[in-house]
Scaffold this active site. Structure first.
Site, PDB file in Angstrom:
ATOM      1  N   PRO A 129      69.692  62.167  74.758  1.00  0.00           N
ATOM      2  CA  PRO A 129      69.164  61.751  76.061  1.00  0.00           C
ATOM      3  C   PRO A 129      67.922  62.548  76.457  1.00  0.00           C
ATOM      4  O   PRO A 129      67.000  62.021  77.055  1.00  0.00           O
ATOM      5  CB  PRO A 129      70.325  62.047  77.018  1.00  0.00           C
ATOM      6  N   GLN A 342      51.248  32.985  74.361  1.00  0.00           N
ATOM      7  CA  GLN A 342      50.147  32.314  75.066  1.00  0.00           C
ATOM      8  C   GLN A 342      49.934  30.908  74.505  1.00  0.00           C
ATOM      9  O   GLN A 342      49.732  29.958  75.254  1.00  0.00           O
ATOM     10  CB  GLN A 342      48.862  33.162  74.927  1.00  0.00           C
ATOM     11  N   GLU A 369      61.456  54.625  65.309  1.00  0.00           N
ATOM     12  CA  GLU A 369      61.048  55.217  64.032  1.00  0.00           C
ATOM     13  C   GLU A 369      59.694  55.924  64.172  1.00  0.00           C
ATOM     14  O   GLU A 369      58.858  55.883  63.279  1.00  0.00           O
ATOM     15  CB  GLU A 369      60.985  54.128  62.951  1.00  0.00           C
TER      16      GLU A 369
END
Lengths: 387, 261
Positions: A129, A342, A369
């Site tokens: 964390p 889009q 990563e």
């Protein structure tokens, strides 16, 4: 001499995984994604094809292939869906690879056959964390109890892929196991089997993307595992992890290229059907240029990861190339997902269309990563700039 | 030990645009991607299941041009043991009768065949008669349209499904079976299988090697000739029924007028 053709067996594998992705994954994955459900049957199918065993030798249940074969499989899966691709990537690179690379013969025989068959999944717990990119900031601790028979683990881990499925068998965690003579933390890797008392898997995260993949926070409260569960050398946990991370970057690059190419695939289909102002929208240069740019990004990113993988397989240093491949590929994925959305207009914003899923899945590629910033840092260091 | 021969055909991918060549109205192989016929993946799967349930050997037999080796490789990478590839210029344009003769001769090259498994019908020509012709030529029982198959000792049991219903068949081995798409779900080859396939033996034979007279095969000796071919006309828009609350009635009236209901 230079030759960019894929060997016959790589091409046959690529085609096989492409067929699997189109025939098995594409028709059902939208539903799993919507329900945030782990696709057990698809994972089992990938297991039967041997995808989880691709880079491992046959004696441990592997396919006798190599890491590039895995990358090709990841690219083809991610062309259709990133959740199943990341499940494979994490299962191989983070679940099985550390055990294959650093495990004792006994550990390999115990864990690898089921992991290679995709019948079991392994996870790797590094991030906490309070620390992501700064892996040295590990706060989870493991101490040998008085008799020296057990490791007693305390702490928590964040964003751990494949850690809480019904078929997860183990999590390898990094933990501080002491202090080095120079005062730095001694970090080791320890295998914690699923279901060990004191090891709690929190309910899965609600994520922006990768919604059919399994990600949890883990906590360890006086969790005891046998001393023999140490993976590799004591005090080498961080170094071991770093060596795994470099090749993992190529795998994530391959996955990103898959997403980038998937955006092109979807757009080509759509612009040849959709009409506006009296023509198929594919006839308009504004759309053509966008798609040409998308194809260009996917193509160049693919070359980057092929070349990094080639260096790795030849046993040459590939840190810079892996970082470059990860950086350009995740950029390509993000840019293509934005452009594809889009091109699709309002439909691109609907979850039922794959491009909407691609848009949500792309962002994490610039983070996981090693973030794009970390990649730039690595490239700069490889160029000799001060660290 | 069950010795099985599986017939495999390379066909143009059904997803690509398929057409006949303008010069002689045979299949234009250049215009489409060539793949192993999907029904043959199921034939191979069924053979592999029988082999894996006990003991056996699976030989793939393919009649086709040189590039049909790709279809053969696919079957070998799924797990078949070896292959026979009959490739001969003189076979170009052969009809089903000639093809069946060549296949029968090639099956004769495999010693002690217990079972021949074919697809019900190829997705290109869609003749669906070769398995029956083969049974006739070899003097073997034929079990066609099979959706379930069991080999027990010296016999084979099959569920044959047609539009009329399901028939339960039993025959002594050796026998010829043709399967429908309901028979199984074929496996995807593994990388190990793909690599192993490169080392498996493929015997390439000509018509002369099989002792078949080249005057019996090929386009010039076919029993029927394609005189003309034209592409299917594009689908027209059809008739549109506006629903002003009476759409159902209008649709029914239309169908009645067409004598459909």
């Amino acid at each position: 001499m230079i030759d960019f053709r894929l060997g016959d067996e790589y091409e046959a594998l690529r085609k096989t995984v492409q067929d699997f992705a189109q025939n098995e994954v594409a028709p059902v994955i939208g539903g799993f994604y919507e329900r945030e459900e782990f696709p057990y049957d698809l994972v089992a199918g990938m297991g039967r094809m041997g995808l989880f065993g691709l880079p491992f030798p046959e004696e441990f249940g592997g396919m006798g292939g190599d890491y590039f074969a895995l990358c090709l499989a990841l690219e083809e899966l991610a062309r259709v869906d990133s959740s199943v691709a990341i499940t494979l990537e994490a299962g191989v690179s983070l679940g099985a690879m550390p055990i294959y690379r650093f495990g004792s013969d006994e550990q390999k025989r115990r864990w690898l056959p089921a992991l290679c068959a995709g019948e079991a999944l392994g996870a790797f717990g590094l991030t906490e964390p309070g620390g992501g990119s700064d892996a040295g900031a590990t706060r989870t601790t493991a101490r040998l109890d008085d008799g020296g028979g057990d490791w007693v683990i305390n702490g928590s881990k964040s964003f751990i892929t494949n850690s809480g499925t019904d078929i997860t068998r183990l999590v390898t965690v990094t933990a501080v196991t002491g202090q080095k003579p120079d005062g730095r933390k001694e970090i080791s890797a320890i295998i914690v089997p699923s279901g060990t008392p004191g090891f709690t898997v929190a309910p899965k995260y609600s994520k922006v993307g990768w919604n059919a993949s399994d990600t949890h926070e883990l906590s360890f409260d006086d969790c005891r595992v046998p001393a023999g569960n140490l993976l590799g050398e004591r005090g080498r946990g961080y170094a071991q992890f770093l060596s795994i991370l470099d090749e993992g970057r190529i795998a994530i690059a391959a996955l990103s290229v898959g997403l980038a190419q998937g955006c092109v695939d979807e757009c080509l289909r759509y612009v040849n059907e959709r009409e506006a102002f009296g023509s198929k929208i594919g006839a308009y240069q504004a759309i053509q240029f966008k798609i040409a740019d998308m194809e260009t990004r996917a193509h160049t990113a693919r070359l980057a990861y092929y070349q990094a993988a080639a260096k790795m397989l030849r046993g040459e240093p590939f840190k810079k190339e892996a970082a470059i491949a990860k950086l350009v590929s995740s950029n390509a994925a993000m840019d293509n997902a934005r452009d594809a959305t889009q091109v699709f207009g309002g439909y691109g914003f609907m979850n039922e269309f794959p491009v909407g899923r691609f848009y949500r899945d792309a962002k994490i590629l610039e983070i996981g990563e090693g973030t794009s910033e970390v990649q730039r840092m690595l490239i700069a260091r490889e160029l000799g700039l001060p660290s | 030990m069950t010795n099985i021969v599986v017939l495999v055909k390379q066909v143009p991918d059904t997803y690509s645009e398929r057409k006949l060549s303008e010069s002689d109205h045979t299949l234009d192989r250049e215009s489409a991607d060539a793949v192993i016929d999907e029904i043959n993946e199921r034939s191979v799967e069924e053979a592999l299941k029988i082999k894996e349930a006990g003991e056996g050997e699976v030989t793939v037999l393919c009649v086709g041009p040189d590039r049909a080796t790709d279809a053969i490789r696919k079957a070998l990478s799924m797990g078949a043991d070896k292959a026979i590839h009959v490739s001969d210029e003189s076979l170009h344009g052969s009809d089903m009768l000639a093809t069946a003769k060549v296949l029968a001769a090639a099956i004769g090259k495999v010693e002690g065949v217990d079972l021949v498994i074919a697809g019900n019908e190829a997705s290109d020509g869609r003749g669906g008669a070769v398995p029956a012709m083969l049974a006739e030529l070899l003097g073997l029982p034929q079990l066609t349209h099979v959706r379930q198959l069991t080999v027990e000792g010296g016999s084979v049991k099959a569920d044959r499904e047609t539009e009329e219903g399901i028939t339960h068949l039993e025959a002594n081995l050796p026998a010829i079976v043709s399967v429908t798409e309901k028979i199984n779900e074929p496996r995807y080859p593994s990388f190990k299988g793909i690599m192993a396939a490169k080392k498996k033996p493929v015997e390439t034979l000509t018509v002369a090697d099989l002792g078949v007279d080249s005057g019996e095969v090929g386009l010039g000796n076919a029993w029927s000739t394609v005189l003309e071919a034209s592409p299917k006309p594009p689908r027209t828009a059809g008739e549109r029924v506006e629903d002003d609350g009476d759409g159902g009635t209008k649709v029914a009236e239309y169908l009645v007028a067409q004598k459909l209901i």
